[in-house]
Scaffold this active site. Structure first.
Site, PDB file in Angstrom:
ATOM      1  N   HIS A   1      56.479  68.385 152.767  1.00  0.00           N
ATOM      2  CA  HIS A   1      57.314  69.113 153.749  1.00  0.00           C
ATOM      3  C   HIS A   1      58.700  69.248 153.471  1.00  0.00           C
ATOM      4  O   HIS A   1      59.342  68.375 153.375  1.00  0.00           O
ATOM      5  CB  HIS A   1      57.028  68.344 155.052  1.00  0.00           C
ATOM      6  CG  HIS A   1      57.808  69.287 156.267  1.00  0.00           C
ATOM      7  ND1 HIS A   1      58.813  68.817 157.163  1.00  0.00           N
ATOM      8  CD2 HIS A   1      57.348  70.698 156.549  1.00  0.00           C
ATOM      9  CE1 HIS A   1      58.938  69.647 158.205  1.00  0.00           C
ATOM     10  NE2 HIS A   1      58.346  70.977 157.732  1.00  0.00           N
TER      11      HIS A   1
ATOM     12  N   ASN B   1      60.900  67.032 162.683  1.00  0.00           N
ATOM     13  CA  ASN B   1      60.733  67.948 163.628  1.00  0.00           C
ATOM     14  C   ASN B   1      60.189  67.371 164.889  1.00  0.00           C
ATOM     15  O   ASN B   1      60.553  68.101 165.990  1.00  0.00           O
ATOM     16  CB  ASN B   1      59.609  69.112 163.071  1.00  0.00           C
ATOM     17  CG  ASN B   1      59.875  69.986 162.155  1.00  0.00           C
ATOM     18  OD1 ASN B   1      61.161  70.129 161.791  1.00  0.00           O
ATOM     19  ND2 ASN B   1      58.742  70.614 161.220  1.00  0.00           N
TER      20      ASN B   1
HETATM   21  N1  LIG Z   1      59.826  78.281 158.704  1.00  0.00           N
HETATM   22  C1  LIG Z   1      60.522  77.041 158.523  1.00  0.00           C
HETATM   23  O1  LIG Z   1      61.387  76.677 158.803  1.00  0.00           O
HETATM   24  C2  LIG Z   1      59.498  76.154 158.007  1.00  0.00           C
HETATM   25  C3  LIG Z   1      59.985  74.822 157.494  1.00  0.00           C
HETATM   26  C4  LIG Z   1      59.202  73.807 156.918  1.00  0.00           C
HETATM   27  C5  LIG Z   1      57.895  74.101 156.908  1.00  0.00           C
HETATM   28  N2  LIG Z   1      57.389  75.060 157.510  1.00  0.00           N
HETATM   29  C6  LIG Z   1      55.836  75.306 157.252  1.00  0.00           C
HETATM   30  O2  LIG Z   1      55.583  76.215 156.137  1.00  0.00           O
HETATM   31  C7  LIG Z   1      54.393  76.983 156.510  1.00  0.00           C
HETATM   32  C8  LIG Z   1      54.922  78.453 156.151  1.00  0.00           C
HETATM   33  O3  LIG Z   1      55.442  78.915 157.188  1.00  0.00           O
HETATM   34  P1  LIG Z   1      56.686  79.892 157.132  1.00  0.00           P
HETATM   35  O4  LIG Z   1      57.526  79.930 158.051  1.00  0.00           O
HETATM   36  O5  LIG Z   1      57.021  80.224 155.717  1.00  0.00           O
HETATM   37  O6  LIG Z   1      55.654  81.236 157.359  1.00  0.00           O
HETATM   38  P2  LIG Z   1      55.789  82.576 156.923  1.00  0.00           P
HETATM   39  O7  LIG Z   1      54.927  83.273 158.258  1.00  0.00           O
HETATM   40  O8  LIG Z   1      57.089  83.018 156.869  1.00  0.00           O
HETATM   41  O9  LIG Z   1      54.919  82.973 155.806  1.00  0.00           O
HETATM   42  C9  LIG Z   1      53.423  82.683 155.703  1.00  0.00           C
HETATM   43  C10 LIG Z   1      53.183  83.646 154.389  1.00  0.00           C
HETATM   44  O10 LIG Z   1      51.693  83.330 154.102  1.00  0.00           O
HETATM   45  C11 LIG Z   1      51.023  84.321 153.562  1.00  0.00           C
HETATM   46  N3  LIG Z   1      49.499  84.373 153.832  1.00  0.00           N
HETATM   47  C12 LIG Z   1      48.730  84.393 154.992  1.00  0.00           C
HETATM   48  N4  LIG Z   1      47.540  84.147 154.811  1.00  0.00           N
HETATM   49  C13 LIG Z   1      47.537  83.772 153.491  1.00  0.00           C
HETATM   50  C14 LIG Z   1      46.414  83.776 152.548  1.00  0.00           C
HETATM   51  N5  LIG Z   1      44.950  83.602 152.988  1.00  0.00           N
HETATM   52  N6  LIG Z   1      46.640  83.371 151.252  1.00  0.00           N
HETATM   53  C15 LIG Z   1      47.811  83.462 150.562  1.00  0.00           C
HETATM   54  N7  LIG Z   1      48.995  83.658 151.523  1.00  0.00           N
HETATM   55  C16 LIG Z   1      48.683  83.961 152.762  1.00  0.00           C
HETATM   56  C17 LIG Z   1      51.691  85.420 154.628  1.00  0.00           C
HETATM   57  O11 LIG Z   1      51.257  86.836 153.670  1.00  0.00           O
HETATM   58  C18 LIG Z   1      53.072  84.924 154.398  1.00  0.00           C
HETATM   59  O12 LIG Z   1      53.804  85.776 153.618  1.00  0.00           O
HETATM   60  C19 LIG Z   1      53.865  76.735 157.687  1.00  0.00           C
HETATM   61  O13 LIG Z   1      52.843  75.698 157.900  1.00  0.00           O
HETATM   62  C20 LIG Z   1      55.199  76.062 158.407  1.00  0.00           C
HETATM   63  O14 LIG Z   1      54.907  75.193 159.642  1.00  0.00           O
HETATM   64  C21 LIG Z   1      57.997  76.367 157.971  1.00  0.00           C
END
Ligand SMILES: NC(=O)c1ccc[n+]([C@@H]2O[C@H](COP(=O)([O-])OP(=O)(O)OC[C@H]3O[C@@H](n4cnc5c(N)ncnc54)[C@H](O)[C@@H]3O)[C@@H](O)[C@H]2O)c1
Length: 596
Positions: free
Chosen positions: A142, A192
């Site tokens: 993470h 978180n």
């Molecule tokens: N945003 C944050 O601050 C944060 C911090 C730590 C962890 N996370 C975790 O990271 C993960 C991603 O979150 P995010 O905020 O980057 O989301 P996001 O919505 O910004 O990005 C997700 C990406 O995944 C792509 N995607 C969707 N389906 C797909 C598939 N089948 N194959 C390949 N790509 C695909 C989408 O096109 C998109 O670009 C989540 O599990 C979230 O909980 C987020």
């Protein structure tokens, strides 16, 4: 010997994925970066380019290193491109079924020895792992947002993750220059689990018009030294992602109502207001993906517009009280050019107070922060008194007497008789309802809370508390006065804890509960909040400084006023207070301070 990771795959190049790609490529690891479609791939590539160009512009990355970094990244649509990588990190949206589908597919595509990792924030790594035939090679890695900047990585092992896999991933984190904390699979992990209740509460404050977005954010930055306010952070995280994380934590984490997403959040997501990535969330940004906030219809007008709100002219200020806060407040007003009438209870107290103010101003001169002439002028503006009668012609009274309702009420009743009409009457109470004090006078429309932070001459924040009877003019006056003092006045409603304490102490209390549950250690929890969220101090460091008794008293009041079960003080906190382990002042709190 630790496993070599020469090529890794990243699935999903959104907010987190693009940053994770950068982290690996910067550290000499080849990356296969995968998205769902060509346009999404292009967006991910553009994010990476923007980020590395910014690093070059800031002089943090050499042009040649940037080019080498990009050479290490191979972009592709579809998971098939991941057939020969050593490790995959999945960073697709926070939905269990989607992640399970992707892991089943990765299990088919990837080499049998490849490690499969998820960047999930709140979902069960265990549930994701069982979608594969190799749950012992599935782990949580993470990262924190922005991944290239934040030092922390939470490594999440399930009950079946192989110990070698954990060790290999820990070694990998070290190679990436990250600090890892390794923990078990629980909703929200460390950071978180402590952060999202706070973020959701801040959103609830916006929804209920408790305070304006700018004021909530300024309060937490200036009052707690946080790198960004909760609403700006929500925009950075992405409101859709934040919604999913809250929703999962609510369902997995014992249905704590504080994690039930505030309805406003769902509405904003539905309306496409996703935060920075869509160009609009709680704030409006220059364009999608930009960190630059631009004014919108909710942006407050500049402070010189205060007059338009009916702010009254203030020249002469009475300060009642002779304790720590009164001393600081007298100094702050005198230094800002106000004429000050200081009223203490008795000549002796007045003389002691005068000495304290003189000493403090003198220290300013010694430290080169104040010219001698300015010190003398400030002192010349203060008159020292032991009777309230001298407040007959002041324009503003700031009360900073003992924190006892009956005492404050008696004082406000007297001020009512002594002060001229139109005076703004302010109480510095940090825990009593301002309305209870206001109703002791016959002019509640003129009463506000002015909650200074200790030490008043240093802390840049003042909470301006308006009751349901406070007039807009009195609020505007208080805010304008704060600006003249060189402080930021944030306006909020009259509820226990105002903004800062209401948002801060439940988080501290949650950290104690997490420690009590033996989920992690005080050191790792402190680390997680400092390195994962950029907090200046971890919760246990802060609790030892604030005093455990003070924290417990504030937490009890929040609980009593709001009756929120999640606000119930942690039993461990109560026990430590009972045992006399009050923090630094007692040389022992969560840590032993007897050697310092
Ligand atoms: N945003 C944050 O601050 C944060 C911090 C730590 C962890 N996370 C975790 O990271 C993960 C991603 O979150 P995010 O905020 O980057 O989301 P996001 O919505 O910004 O990005 C997700 C990406 O995944 C792509 N995607 C969707 N389906 C797909 C598939 N089948 N194959 C390949 N790509 C695909 C989408 O096109 C998109 O670009 C989540 O599990 C979230 O909980 C987020």
């Amino acid at each position: 010997m630790a496993r070599e990771f020469s090529t890794v795959g990243v699935v999903g190049l959104g907010t987190m994925g693009a940053g994770i790609v950068e982290v690996f490529a910067r550290n000499g690891v080849d990356v296969v970066a995968v998205e769902i479609s060509e346009p999404a791939l292009e967006r991910g590539r553009a994010t990476l380019t923007r980020s590395t160009d910014r690093a070059v512009a800031k002089g943090k990355l050499a042009v040649a290193d940037r080019d080498a970094l990009h050479e290490r990244v191979h972009f592709a649509v579809g998971l098939d491109a991941l057939h020969s990588v050593d490790l995959v990190i999945e960073a697709v949206p926070e939905h269990l079924d989607l992640k399970q589908r992707i892991f089943a597919e990765l299990d088919r595509v990837c080499r049998p020895e490849a490690i499969l990792a998820t960047n999930t924030s709140s979902l069960s790594v265990t549930e994701i792992s069982v979608a594969t035939t190799r749950p012992n090679q599935v782990i949580g890695i993470h990262f924190f947002n922005p991944a290239p900047v934040m030092k922390l990585v939470e490594v999440v092992r399930t009950v079946v993750t192989a110990p070698e896999v954990v060790a290999d991933v820990e070694a990998l984190c070290a190679r990436l220059g990250k600090v890892d904390v390794t923990i078990n699979d629980r909703a929200g992990f460390i950071a978180n689990a402590l952060l999202f209740g706070y973020l959701n509460h801040a959103v609830a404050m916006v929804e209920s018009h408790y305070a304006a977005r700018e004021d909530i954010d300024a309060a937490m930055k200036l009052g707690c030294g946080l790198p960004m306010g909760p609403l700006a952070l929500m925009d950075l995280i992405g409101l859709d992602t934040a919604y999913e994380i809250l929703d999962t934590m609510y369902r997995r984490g014992g249905r704590d109502r504080r994690h039930a997403p505030v309805p406003l959040l769902k509405q904003m997501v539905t309306a496409g207001l996703l935060g920075r990535k869509s160009g609009r969330g709680f704030y409006t940004y220059e364009r999608p993906g930009s960190p630059v906030v631009v004014p919108d219809e909710a942006t407050p007008l500049a402070t010189d517009a205060a007059a338009a709100d009916g702010a009254r002219a203030i020249a002469k200020v009475g300060v009642v009280g002779s304790g720590t806060m009164a001393t600081g407040i007298v100094e702050v007003f005198a230094r800002a050019g106000y004429e000050v009438v200081s009223v203490a209870r008795g000549l002796e107290k007045s003389a002691t107070l005068r000495e304290a103010v003189q000493t403090s101003l003198h220290k300013g001169v010694v430290r080169g922060k104040l010219a001698e002439a300015d010190r003398d002028a400030a002192l010349g503006r203060i008159s020292w008194s032991a009777t309230l009668d001298h407040l007959a012609d002041v324009d503003l009274v700031v009360e900073a007497v003992v924190e006892e309702l009956s005492v404050k009420q008696a004082l406000f009743a007297s001020l009512d008789e002594i002060c001229k009409p139109g005076v703004v009457l302010a109480t510095t109470t940090s825990s009593l309802p301002v309305i209870d004090v206001a109703m002791a006078s016959h002019r509640p429309a003129d009463v506000v809370g002015l909650h200074f932070f200790n030490p008043a001459p240093v802390m840049p924040l003042v909470e301006v508390v308006r009751t349901i009877r406070t007039s807009p003019e009195a609020t505007a006056t208080a805010r304008a006065v704060c600006a003249t003092l060189g402080k930021t006045g944030v306006v909020c409603a009259d509820r226990s804890g105002f903004i800062v304490n209401a948002l801060l102490f439940p988080y501290l209390n949650d950290a104690v509960k997490m420690l009590e549950a033996s989920y992690s250690t005080a050191d790792d929890i402190d680390h997680a909040m400092k390195l994962g969220c950029g907090y200046p101090m971890g919760p246990f460091e802060l609790l030892d400084v604030v005093g455990l008794d003070v924290a417990l008293a504030i937490q009890r009041e929040l609980y009593l006023e709001l009756r929120e079960p999640g606000f119930a003080p942690a039993p461990l906190l109560e026990h430590l207070v009972t045992a006399g382990y009050l923090g630094r002042k007692a040389r022992r709190g969560f840590r032993d301070h007897s050697h310092h």
